[in-house]
Design an enzyme around this catalytic site. Sequence first.
Site, PDB file in Angstrom:
ATOM      1  N   SER A 105      49.258  45.396  43.194  1.00  0.00           N
ATOM      2  CA  SER A 105      48.352  44.353  42.685  1.00  0.00           C
ATOM      3  C   SER A 105      48.940  43.751  41.418  1.00  0.00           C
ATOM      4  CB  SER A 105      46.986  44.969  42.378  1.00  0.00           C
ATOM      5  OG  SER A 105      46.296  44.156  41.458  1.00  0.00           O
TER       6      SER A 105
ATOM      7  N   HIS B  88      49.585  42.121  46.457  1.00  0.00           N
ATOM      8  CA  HIS B  88      48.122  42.119  46.528  1.00  0.00           C
ATOM      9  C   HIS B  88      47.588  41.232  45.403  1.00  0.00           C
ATOM     10  CE1 HIS B  88      44.210  44.095  47.457  1.00  0.00           C
ATOM     11  NE2 HIS B  88      44.004  44.050  46.148  1.00  0.00           N
TER      12      HIS B  88
ATOM     13  N   ASP C 292      44.302  39.691  43.566  1.00  0.00           N
ATOM     14  CA  ASP C 292      42.869  39.897  43.379  1.00  0.00           C
ATOM     15  C   ASP C 292      42.205  38.613  42.898  1.00  0.00           C
ATOM     16  OD1 ASP C 292      42.566  42.748  43.988  1.00  0.00           O
ATOM     17  OD2 ASP C 292      43.905  43.041  42.276  1.00  0.00           O
TER      18      ASP C 292
ATOM     19  N   MET D 250      38.829  36.890  41.856  1.00  0.00           N
ATOM     20  CA  MET D 250      37.481  37.267  41.390  1.00  0.00           C
ATOM     21  C   MET D 250      36.772  36.035  40.855  1.00  0.00           C
ATOM     22  SD  MET D 250      38.317  40.774  39.325  1.00  0.00           S
ATOM     23  CE  MET D 250      39.502  41.973  39.949  1.00  0.00           C
TER      24      MET D 250
ATOM     25  N   HIS E 118      42.923  39.578  48.227  1.00  0.00           N
ATOM     26  CA  HIS E 118      41.690  40.368  48.177  1.00  0.00           C
ATOM     27  C   HIS E 118      40.627  39.523  47.486  1.00  0.00           C
ATOM     28  CE1 HIS E 118      39.537  44.215  46.498  1.00  0.00           C
ATOM     29  NE2 HIS E 118      38.795  43.551  47.360  1.00  0.00           N
TER      30      HIS E 118
ATOM     31  N   MET F  73      37.276  38.978  45.973  1.00  0.00           N
ATOM     32  CA  MET F  73      36.057  39.585  45.430  1.00  0.00           C
ATOM     33  C   MET F  73      35.179  38.434  44.954  1.00  0.00           C
ATOM     34  SD  MET F  73      37.997  42.721  43.585  1.00  0.00           S
ATOM     35  CE  MET F  73      39.538  41.831  43.770  1.00  0.00           C
TER      36      MET F  73
ATOM     37  N   MET G 187      37.475  50.432  48.828  1.00  0.00           N
ATOM     38  CA  MET G 187      37.608  50.449  47.369  1.00  0.00           C
ATOM     39  C   MET G 187      37.406  51.870  46.859  1.00  0.00           C
ATOM     40  SD  MET G 187      38.217  47.325  46.250  1.00  0.00           S
ATOM     41  CE  MET G 187      38.322  47.961  44.584  1.00  0.00           C
TER      42      MET G 187
ATOM     43  N   ASP H 128      42.275  50.859  47.597  1.00  0.00           N
ATOM     44  CA  ASP H 128      42.465  50.012  46.425  1.00  0.00           C
ATOM     45  C   ASP H 128      41.634  50.527  45.263  1.00  0.00           C
ATOM     46  OD1 ASP H 128      42.891  47.966  44.639  1.00  0.00           O
ATOM     47  OD2 ASP H 128      41.899  46.415  45.832  1.00  0.00           O
TER      48      ASP H 128
HETATM   49  C1  DX5 Z   1      40.131  46.067  41.363  1.00  0.00           C
HETATM   50  C2  DX5 Z   1      41.181  45.400  42.195  1.00  0.00           C
HETATM   51  C3  DX5 Z   1      42.378  46.209  42.351  1.00  0.00           C
HETATM   52  C4  DX5 Z   1      43.058  46.556  41.048  1.00  0.00           C
HETATM   53  C5  DX5 Z   1      43.769  47.859  41.197  1.00  0.00           C
HETATM   54  O1  DX5 Z   1      38.933  45.431  41.473  1.00  0.00           O
HETATM   55  O2  DX5 Z   1      40.708  45.085  43.473  1.00  0.00           O
HETATM   56  O3  DX5 Z   1      43.299  45.643  43.273  1.00  0.00           O
HETATM   57  O4  DX5 Z   1      43.976  45.595  40.629  1.00  0.00           O
HETATM   58  O5  DX5 Z   1      44.275  48.241  39.968  1.00  0.00           O
HETATM   59  P1  DX5 Z   1      44.559  49.782  39.651  1.00  0.00           P
HETATM   60  O6  DX5 Z   1      45.615  50.204  40.615  1.00  0.00           O
HETATM   61  O7  DX5 Z   1      45.009  49.760  38.230  1.00  0.00           O
HETATM   62  O8  DX5 Z   1      43.268  50.498  39.868  1.00  0.00           O
HETATM   63 ZN    ZN Z   2      42.269  44.510  45.003  1.00  0.00          ZN
END
Ligand code: DX5
Ligand code: ZN
Length: 222
Positions: free
Chosen positions: A6, A29, A31, A33, A62, A64, A133, A169
């Site tokens: 990520s 990956h 993220d 948000m 991903h 969110m 998750m 994740d």
């Molecule tokens: C969290 C994300 C993850 C995050 C993981 O909401 O979806 O992908 O970046 O980071 P680490 O590996 O540091 O938990």
């Molecule tokens: Zn993620």
Amino acid sequence: MRITPSILNADFARLGEEIARIPSADAIHIDVMDDHFVPNLTLGLPVVESLRRATTTMLDIHLMIEDPDRWAPGYAEVGAESVTFHVEAAHAPVRLARELRRLGARAGVALNPATPVSAVENLVRNVDMVLIMSVEPGFGGQKFLDLVLPKVAAVRKMIGDADIWLQMDGGVSLETIERCAEAGADTFVAGSAVFRAEDPDRMVQALKHSAMNAANAKGTVA
Ligand code: DX5
Ligand code: ZN
């Protein structure tokens, strides 16, 4: 076994260079948000479009976000190979998964730590990946939640021999990846573990090695 780092903990001013530091990654990956589905805001479609031009590595999005039914197809349209939405947010998950596949992407469905696996039972045959998750979504660097491991084993059972990836994740590191692989995961997101490492690419390789060893020892997935 796939490692999909990520970029949430990477330097956002130099994302292209950060991705170039991890050539061993099986996918990047990303993220997304929206500050509604999760209490944090990251990046969206224009940045993904630019990253698409910056790398040929598979992009694993991903989402969110609220209302993925409306926004997810756009990521497939700009060339992301995998687009994952949350089952808690989708209004018509089967329709959305089919639409993503029609656009040429792999469709993924994600579950928060407290969401039971029954939420995806009728969906599994329509997706290419299930993401579980192992932290509450929103931030990198949180502590791995062991309580999700039985869910990983349950989804692995549901998947059986089908070619559906099972991704973990949140909090995945050299300390936790073995138990994830033993439970049946085959695809691992690691954010802070990779980007806070002195040599991120070596960390990607070490994580893969560790996952493979654990799965081989347990006789789960190869
Ligand atoms: C969290 C994300 C993850 C995050 C993981 O909401 O979806 O992908 O970046 O980071 P680490 O590996 O540091 O938990
Ligand atoms: Zn993620």
